[in-house]
Write an enzyme that holds these catalytic residues in place. Structure first.
Site, PDB file in Angstrom:
ATOM      1  N   ASP A 170       0.831  -1.208   0.000  1.00  0.00           N
ATOM      2  CA  ASP A 170       0.000   0.000   0.000  1.00  0.00           C
ATOM      3  C   ASP A 170       0.864   1.255   0.000  1.00  0.00           C
ATOM      4  O   ASP A 170       0.566   2.241  -0.687  1.00  0.00           O
ATOM      5  CB  ASP A 170      -0.915  -0.027   1.226  1.00  0.00           C
ATOM      6  N   HIS A 179      -6.212  -5.062   1.708  1.00  0.00           N
ATOM      7  CA  HIS A 179      -6.229  -3.814   0.936  1.00  0.00           C
ATOM      8  C   HIS A 179      -4.912  -3.573   0.206  1.00  0.00           C
ATOM      9  O   HIS A 179      -4.884  -3.312  -1.001  1.00  0.00           O
ATOM     10  CB  HIS A 179      -6.534  -2.651   1.890  1.00  0.00           C
ATOM     11  N   HIS A 198      -7.705  -0.991  -7.082  1.00  0.00           N
ATOM     12  CA  HIS A 198      -8.147  -1.647  -5.843  1.00  0.00           C
ATOM     13  C   HIS A 198      -9.657  -1.567  -5.696  1.00  0.00           C
ATOM     14  O   HIS A 198     -10.332  -2.565  -5.412  1.00  0.00           O
ATOM     15  CB  HIS A 198      -7.491  -0.995  -4.620  1.00  0.00           C
ATOM     16  N   HIS A 240      -5.101   2.911  -6.585  1.00  0.00           N
ATOM     17  CA  HIS A 240      -6.223   2.755  -5.654  1.00  0.00           C
ATOM     18  C   HIS A 240      -7.551   2.593  -6.383  1.00  0.00           C
ATOM     19  O   HIS A 240      -8.467   1.935  -5.866  1.00  0.00           O
ATOM     20  CB  HIS A 240      -6.268   3.926  -4.674  1.00  0.00           C
TER      21      HIS A 240
END
Length: 364
Positions: A169, A270, A256, A253
């Site tokens: 991340d 995540h 994601h 993101h």
């Protein structure tokens, strides 16, 4: 150009035994009644550190998901209890929920992370999901956390997969900030600070990430572990804190968020989905040399490089289309990269699959 800077919590300390000082700090502020929000696993990890100290709080477990409804429920409890402050104890979703509840209730929030997985302890925002775990939105709050206390020994309770995901991340900080700012001809100082913090994230995690994983496995709060933990929490948080919209999120993101539409990925952390998103973003930018550089790092750290490693093993074409449609939904940050066609994203995902297969096992 207006940049809203929320660079740091009001007060931050990372050192052994820092939690022992919390009662005295509350006393100095004349705070005698608070609400402590936690999860089941997070309280099991934190209770040996917090049970021995006398905190004037009512403990409440959150329901396991950061939703607007859950934040409102906890804010209502804080109001009913006449709480003067809220403490959040846990991982990213617990802390995001505590920040949101504190914002709803108009109260200061104290954050105590129990795992190293993202910059939620530092960032003045919360990521919201629906009850099924699908991404909804993220909300930036008008003020930062009042206090952030990091106890390295508590962070040793981090499951190793969470640290690996946290590294993934946080690696995205550089690639997304770079995509958002590389073509700015006159970068404001705040953006330069944000980019420098993002580059620091990448450099430290590439150099020391595997050593920090070994330290965690050996339960050592040594230099590598502490530096990587602070990189994920502090340096990672500074990227968005100083860069505002130019230092938050871009393509990785959004990928994601698109992946959350696939039920097979719901068990994936995540940061693993974001790490895969970095590769797709780089494919969109046609930066395949960067992908080639990252592949051996991903392989060493155990980060996913293809959809199969995220649990998506059947009907890849359909899965790619579902994820790509989600990634380019209205309001998604991938639009900052001027990407709005889901077919572009599907093509990039296919390119990653092909490129990884052709370069598997290649080392620097």
């Amino acid at each position: 150009m207006t940049i809203n800077i929320k660079g740091a919590p009001n007060y931050y300390v990372c050192e052994d035994n820092i939690l022992e000082s919390l009662p005295a700090r509350l006393s100095e502020l004349n705070w005698t009644n608070g609400l402590l929000i936690h999860g089941d696993a997070s309280w099991k990890a934190a209770s040996p550190f917090l049970d021995p100290i006398d905190l004037p709080v009512k403990r409440v477990a959150y329901n396991g998901q950061c939703t607007h409804a859950e934040a409102a429920r906890l804010a209502s409890i804080a109001t009913d209890e006449a709480a003067q402050f809220i403490i959040g104890v846990g991982g990213g979703k617990v802390l995001d929920t505590a920040k949101a509840a504190a914002n709803d209730a108009g109260l200061p929030v104290i954050l105590i992370p129990t795992i190293v997985s993202n910059c939620s302890p530092w960032a003045s925002l919360s990521v919201f999901y629906d009850e099924a775990g699908n991404f909804v939105e993220y909300t930036v709050f008008p003020r930062s956390a009042f206090m952030l206390l990091v106890e390295p020994k508590l962070l040793l309770t981090t499951p190793v997969p969470y640290l690996i995901a946290g590294i993934g991340d946080t690696l995205a900080k550089w690639y997304e900030a770079d995509a958002l700012t590389e073509n700015m001809t006159d970068q404001p100082l705040a953006v330069q600070i944000s980019r420098n913090a993002a580059k620091l994230c990448r450099d430290i995690l590439v150099a020391e990430g595997d050593a920090a994983i070994c330290s965690l496995q050996s339960e050592r709060t040594d230099s590598a572990f502490t530096r990587v933990a602070e990189t994920i929490i502090m340096a990672g948080g500074m990227v968005g804190g100083f860069g505002d919209e130019y230092g938050r999120i871009a393509g990785a993101h959004s990928i994601h968020n698109g992946l959350t539409r696939l039920a097979e990925t719901h068990e994936q952390l995540h940061g693993n989905k974001v790490a895969y998103g970095i590769l797709v973003q780089l494919a969109l930018e046609e930066k395949f040399d960067d992908i080639r550089t990252l592949l051996p790092i991903y392989q060493k750290l155990g980060l996913p490089t293809v959809l199969k490693e995220l649990g998506v093993k059947e009907d890849l074409d359909k899965a790619m289309k579902i994820a790509a449609d989600g990634a380019v939904a209205p309001g998604e940050s991938i639009h900052f990269m001027h990407v709005s066609d889901s077919d572009q994203v599907v093509d990039a995902m296919r390119s990653v699959e092909t490129f990884v297969a052709a370069n598997k096992g290649v080392t620097q």
